[in-house]
Design an enzyme around this catalytic site. Structure first.
Site, PDB file in Angstrom:
ATOM      1  N   SER A 251       0.853  -1.195   0.000  1.00 53.13           N
ATOM      2  CA  SER A 251       0.000   0.000   0.000  1.00 53.13           C
ATOM      3  C   SER A 251       0.884   1.238   0.000  1.00 53.13           C
ATOM      4  CB  SER A 251      -0.909  -0.001   1.230  1.00 53.13           C
ATOM      5  OG  SER A 251      -0.147   0.345   2.375  1.00 53.13           O
ATOM      6  N   LYS A 252       0.228   2.379  -0.039  1.00 49.73           N
ATOM      7  CA  LYS A 252       0.921   3.664  -0.054  1.00 49.73           C
ATOM      8  C   LYS A 252       1.884   3.799   1.134  1.00 49.73           C
ATOM      9  CE  LYS A 252      -0.458   8.301  -1.329  1.00 49.73           C
ATOM     10  NZ  LYS A 252      -0.828   8.559  -2.697  1.00 49.73           N
ATOM     11  N   ARG A 253       1.507   3.167   2.236  1.00 54.52           N
ATOM     12  CA  ARG A 253       2.357   3.195   3.435  1.00 54.52           C
ATOM     13  C   ARG A 253       3.785   2.738   3.127  1.00 54.52           C
ATOM     14  NH1 ARG A 253       2.009  -0.652   6.711  1.00 54.52           N
ATOM     15  NH2 ARG A 253       0.495  -1.792   5.461  1.00 54.52           N
TER      16      ARG A 253
END
Ligand code: GLU
Length: 488
Positions: A251-253
């Site tokens: 994910s963007k994380r």
């Protein structure tokens, strides 16, 4: 290895994104694997927009997907086809399924379906939905008279099994008891995803489906539809999930989860493609860098692993940095300037901004691992001298010493007839010996005196880039500030 497709059929693969957003790393990897498989075999790469979700699909998303594929250097031979423009094809297929008795009209209400699932759970059976397949003609006529419009469900043959001879996962068996009588056409006549995908794979002559493992439970449904239409399903290869280094879903994380974000961070297409190729595929246990031609030559879906792949941005940074250091310097300059222009960096930085950026290219080439680090290293070039607080701290921490070494440097630089990097190096190295200073104690203040930063492009090259007059002006401005502080 079982091949569902006879070898003599030329390979036809497809990439079938849903245009509901940007292209994620996983989707980009799927596109790349399909493209590589096609180019390796001299086959055909078909592009198909799965926009059956009319609410969420947008033309902007489609345009973005095409743009990203092009950025990655992937071209397609047929399409883009749009499922939203193929309603007649699906309607025809549903009619054929009706005629073959493979589907039936289902009138169950949402409450009845919920009750059915609850009863199955209570019995410890999989909560699969089955409609009533055995309505009498009278019942059907009565429903029609009431104006009730059914959905059409596929009558999954019971008992039975569907086997996937998966090129990555081996034989995967689905017992039909676990497969619900899935809907193929909604009550308004629109096709469902499983119907449209299966019909398209059949009609478009797809011989090999390469897609994410999250689709594997759709595969037996699509195979059932294709067989009910008298076709032979393609071969399947379900490629593994992509996780971040912490083994959680990407994910963007994790820094970036879409190609758009990678592009914005200043990764170049070649190393990005290289990193995507290694998400599940490997050639051997040591090669990590491939040209595009090598990928095409070596790629095989049979060498894709079934264990989850890990996307590590740090590794991509290493690859990207290495690529930039070894690429042709002029190509690097073009890539840098294109990136700075595209990200709006050059706008509002003066008429010479592009020329300065070009001149800075050799100075940053060996120091960057991604182009968004450019400003940190070279942003000072576009600004009048200003000090980062931590850089000023270094000078102000020992004002007397700073004045001595910067003054010493200025004296030498001023006298150089031509300020080249080599001349600056000779002069400053000599001066530091004259003053009995260590390299660090002498050179760091010089860097700060002209750039205002502790981290920057190399000192000598930076001096050359500024040129004699500007370099001297910056030295003098710094000396002035230090003199004020000394006097205060
Ligand atoms: N449209 C599907 C998706 O975006 C892909 C389905 C397929 O490749 O069969 O996930």
């Amino acid at each position: 290895m079982t091949e569902a497709t006879p070898d003599h059929r030329p390979l036809r693969v497809r990439f079938a994104p849903s245009p509901t957003g940007t292209l994620h790393v996983g989707g980009a990897r799927t596109a790349l694997f399909n493209w590589l498989a096609a180019r390796h075999a001299g086959g055909t790469f078909v592009l198909r927009m799965e926009d059956t979700d009319r609410e969420r699909s947008t033309p902007e998303s489609e345009a973005e997907i095409l743009r990203v594929l092009t950025w990655m250097g992937l071209d397609w031979d047929e399409g883009p086809f749009r499922q939203s423009e193929r309603d007649h094809v699906y309607a025809g297929a549903v009619e054929r399924l009706k005629a073959a008795g493979a589907v039936y009209p289902a009138y169950e209400t949402p409450e009845e379906l919920d009750a059915m699932r609850a009863a199955a759970r209570a019995d410890r059976r999989a909560p699969v939905v089955r409609g009533r397949r055995d309505h009498t003609p009278e019942e059907l006529a009565a429903f029609a008279a009431e104006g009730r419009r059914p959905v059409w469900r596929f009558a999954v043959p019971l008992p039975g099994q569907t086997l996937i001879e998966d090129r990555v996962r081996g034989t995967v068996t689905f017992d039909h008891a676990q497969i619900e009588d899935f809907v193929v056409a909604r009550s308004d006549g629109t096709p469902t995803y499983n119907l449209a995908a299966a019909v398209d794979d059949l009609e478009m002559g797809i011989t090999q489906v390469i897609r994410g493992e999250d689709h594997i439970s759709n595969t037996p449904k699509q195979m059932l539809v294709i067989r009910a239409l008298g076709g032979e399903p393609p071969a399947y290869a379900h490629i593994p999930l992509i996780l971040g280094p912490d083994k959680k879903k990407l994910s963007k994380r994790h820094g970036a989860a879409s190609v758009e974000e990678l592009e914005a961070a200043g990764f170049l297409p070649q190393p990005t493609r290289n990193a995507l190729a290694l998400l599940g595929w490997s050639y051997d246990d040591k090669t990590t860098t491939f040209t595009l031609a090598e990928l095409v030559e070596r790629f095989s879906v049979d060498r894709v692993s079934k264990s989850p792949a890990v996307f590590d941005l740090k590794k991509l940074e290493v690859m990207n940095g290495r690529y930039m250091r070894t690429m042709d310097p002029e190509e690097f300059e073009e890539a840098l300037v294109a990136y700075l222009a595209k990200t709006g960096y050059l706008a509002g930085r003066g008429p010479d901004a592009e020329a300065l950026a070009r001149r800075s290219a050799p100075l940053v080439r060996r120091k960057l691992s991604r182009l968004d680090e450019y400003d940190r290293l070279a942003g000072w070039i576009f600004r009048p001298l200003e000090f980062e607080p931590e850089a000023w701290e270094v000078l102000a921490g020992d004002v007397k010493h700073s004045i001595q070494v910067i003054g010493g440097g200025l004296g030498r630089i001023e006298r150089l007839p031509e300020l080249t990097a080599d001349a600056a190096k000779d002069a400053l190295q000599d001066q530091l010996h004259v003053q009995g200073e260590s390299a660090r104690a002498f050179l760091e203040p010089q860097r700060i005196a002209i750039t205002g930063q502790t981290i920057s492009t190399g000192l000598y090259e930076s001096l050359e880039l500024l040129g004699h007059d500007e370099a001297v002006a910056r030295y003098r401005a710094t000396m002035g500030r230090l003199a004020e502080l000394w006097g205060a």
